[in-house]
Design an enzyme around this catalytic site. Sequence first.
Site, mmCIF file in Angstrom:
data_model
loop_
_atom_site.group_PDB
_atom_site.id
_atom_site.type_symbol
_atom_site.label_atom_id
_atom_site.label_comp_id
_atom_site.label_asym_id
_atom_site.label_seq_id
_atom_site.Cartn_x
_atom_site.Cartn_y
_atom_site.Cartn_z
ATOM 1 N N SER A 393 36.562 38.645 39.555
ATOM 2 C CA SER A 393 35.652 37.611 40.007
ATOM 3 C C SER A 393 36.363 36.288 39.850
ATOM 4 C CB SER A 393 34.340 37.667 39.248
ATOM 5 O OG SER A 393 34.454 36.978 38.051
ATOM 6 N N GLY A 394 36.116 35.396 40.786
ATOM 7 C CA GLY A 394 36.852 34.138 40.807
ATOM 8 C C GLY A 394 35.930 32.976 41.029
ATOM 9 N N VAL A 399 35.129 39.649 43.726
ATOM 10 C CA VAL A 399 36.157 40.178 44.619
ATOM 11 C C VAL A 399 36.068 41.701 44.580
ATOM 12 C CG1 VAL A 399 38.625 40.201 45.190
ATOM 13 C CG2 VAL A 399 37.640 38.222 44.016
ATOM 14 N N ASP A 504 47.134 24.609 43.575
ATOM 15 C CA ASP A 504 46.658 25.337 42.390
ATOM 16 C C ASP A 504 47.603 26.488 42.049
ATOM 17 O OD1 ASP A 504 44.991 25.864 40.262
ATOM 18 O OD2 ASP A 504 43.404 26.810 41.442
HETATM 19 P P1 ADP Z 1 39.471 32.670 42.870
HETATM 20 O O1 ADP Z 1 40.865 32.168 43.126
HETATM 21 O O2 ADP Z 1 38.603 32.623 44.053
HETATM 22 O O3 ADP Z 1 38.884 32.052 41.657
HETATM 23 P P2 ADP Z 1 40.853 35.024 42.513
HETATM 24 O O4 ADP Z 1 41.540 35.012 43.822
HETATM 25 O O5 ADP Z 1 41.643 34.577 41.321
HETATM 26 O O6 ADP Z 1 39.558 34.190 42.577
HETATM 27 O O7 ADP Z 1 40.301 36.475 42.273
HETATM 28 C C1 ADP Z 1 39.797 36.912 41.037
HETATM 29 C C2 ADP Z 1 40.428 38.221 40.639
HETATM 30 O O8 ADP Z 1 40.223 39.213 41.647
HETATM 31 C C3 ADP Z 1 41.945 38.130 40.499
HETATM 32 O O9 ADP Z 1 42.322 37.747 39.218
HETATM 33 C C4 ADP Z 1 42.395 39.533 40.802
HETATM 34 O O10 ADP Z 1 42.291 40.353 39.672
HETATM 35 C C5 ADP Z 1 41.382 40.002 41.833
HETATM 36 N N1 ADP Z 1 41.892 39.784 43.186
HETATM 37 C C6 ADP Z 1 41.698 38.712 43.976
HETATM 38 N N2 ADP Z 1 42.293 38.857 45.153
HETATM 39 C C7 ADP Z 1 42.901 40.059 45.143
HETATM 40 C C8 ADP Z 1 43.708 40.787 46.085
HETATM 41 N N3 ADP Z 1 44.007 40.278 47.262
HETATM 42 N N4 ADP Z 1 44.162 42.001 45.717
HETATM 43 C C9 ADP Z 1 43.883 42.496 44.503
HETATM 44 N N5 ADP Z 1 43.142 41.874 43.580
HETATM 45 C C10 ADP Z 1 42.654 40.659 43.883
#
Ligand code: ADP
Length: 643
Positions: A393-394, A399, A504
């Site tokens: 989750s981000g 995700v 970032d």
């Molecule tokens: P945001 O940048 O929107 O805050 P992230 O892109 O960091 O969120 O996504 C959160 C987590 O989800 C990541 O730390 C990773 O573990 C997983 N994740 C995100 N995008 C991918 C991807 N393309 N493939 C695999 N795992 C992903």
Amino acid sequence: METMENKSILEELLIKKSQQKKKISPNNYKERLFVLTKTSLSYYEYDKEKKGHRKGLIDIKKIRCAETVNVEEHTPPERQHPFQIVYKGGLLYVFTADEESRIRWLEALHKEIKDNTELLNKYHKGFFSSGKFLCCNQTCKAAPGCTVWEKYSSPHGASSAVKPLPSIPGELKREKSFLKEALAVYNYEPKGNSDVHLVRKKKYYVLKDEDPDWWKVRDLEGNEGFVPRAYLKEIHHTTGESGESSNAANVTSEEEENITKYDWYVGSISRAQVGQLLRQKGKEGAFMVRNSSHVGKYTVSVLSMTGRDKKGTVKHYHVHVNSANQFYLAENYCFSSVPKLIHYHQHNSAGMVTRLRHAVSTKANKVPSTAHLGNGPWELKREEIALLKEIGSGQFGVVQMGKWKGKYDVAVKMIKEGSMSEDEFIEEAETMMRLNHPKLVKLYGVCTKAYPIYLVAEYMVNGCLLSYLKGHGKELHPFQLVEMCFHVCEAMAFLESHQFIHRDLAARNCLVDADLTIKVSDFGMTRYVLDDLYVSSLGTKFPVKWAAPEVFHYAKFSSKSDVWAFGILMWEVFTLGKQPYNLYHNAQVIEKVSHGYRLYRPQLASEEIYQIMYSCWHEVPENRPTFHHLLSCLEPHREDDKP
Ligand code: ADP
């Protein structure tokens, strides 16, 4: 007249628990006279020392397991010795008066059921009580077992009466029909009770295949359920083949030509990457075949665990070609193709440290790069995306990993309402989708017609770089750390050449692919974040520790502020995922960095490597190197892959 068949083997007054076939029927316990014969287990009313009506009968052939059950808390003394009978159509609990009697019953039962074809290899240790199994909380009475049934799995154990499950597909085939057989190409964790686990390379019987996305299958243990079709590969039996299942590694004549089809073929990856992948597998005989640094030649790399190094030693063997155009590793064993050669050495070490036991694959089901050529539309059909599991989750929400068109692995960011300035993102999305580089996480498309909006991106199986460093950093060779920084630098040099600012860059925003390639993700995304705490340099979530002084003072972003962040990322890589300036909070970092304080040299970084990261932290942006220049600084530190 008493025949062999109906002669009583064992007869005893036992307590039987009501089977609760209907959810509402009460728990009750009744004394019954149990009679075991060669063909059935029956139980009768028993009153005033007289055998009464028969109350039930279980066909011996239908029994799939007979085993003890764990006693529940607060159980009265007369029910301290329960056993269970799992049979087709039900589950019966019986209580003997003492341990001796229980052993007697179980031994007798094991003897009678030993030739049954559908014995379980897993069972439940706990009772099914108030709608769930006490051992694993599964709520379906027919749920697959959670504990290995030792009787089954150790035929040489104390009671060897029970024969292991048939391993020959023919036997189950006779038992129940199926449409075809399939091999699992990926592991799959079921989400509901009724689903089946898929284990990569294991065989499954396909029972229903009408749905394009979900097939009903049965595993070799008899569990049935729906699984994603894309996780399966049909097995085609060529005529004349004996009932034996085709093995994934078997070489058939059509396949020989194209080496890229094989699981063990990994293409052009660096020696350091190969080493890391094999050590990560950690098994004797883990191997892969890659392009050698000589064009058109191959190298076989294999892990041996017998040496002094606990992590194993990796040996590299070049595939030679003799004058008759035959391939060989060791002189005497020559083959007309590389797959034939590999196939041979999967069974014979013949001069190598070990035979090739475990193919380590870097294959992923990526959307082919041709799928999106041309101009848009970037809008993907939501129905074509099956969400399979949550992977993180981000900033914008959850995700998920999913399948696009039932085939391709994708990562789906589901945008939480109110977390993103969506209109602006959608306007800009096309530019971002046009940024194609092998070291940038590809954005495939978006679903914007409904909420939540989806951003669909390339799926990176090894997750985020920061977690990878924390989890696997200790296994990494310093060459591999340089390689990781180099990949990120390649992506950034590409963005730089397109005047695209990341804003970032950090290890948490890079992802690790199946072959350990590092790719940069989330480029430019902070521009759409609606959370002030993250966006404003005064906010508590703002990544101050990655920010150049002109960023935290004046919010002046540029490729040069990305270079600063790259220096911090290098530091994260060489500390295997430490938090920068971990003794200080954001305000202190601003204060210190403004006065010229910089991060120390990580132990794993040589003086030269430290000089490279340090150069990224020049106070004056113009005096920092470009990414283009950084590539040439890093290049001499990469592993020399010349043989
Ligand atoms: P945001 O940048 O929107 O805050 P992230 O892109 O960091 O969120 O996504 C959160 C987590 O989800 C990541 O730390 C990773 O573990 C997983 N994740 C995100 N995008 C991918 C991807 N393309 N493939 C695999 N795992 C992903």
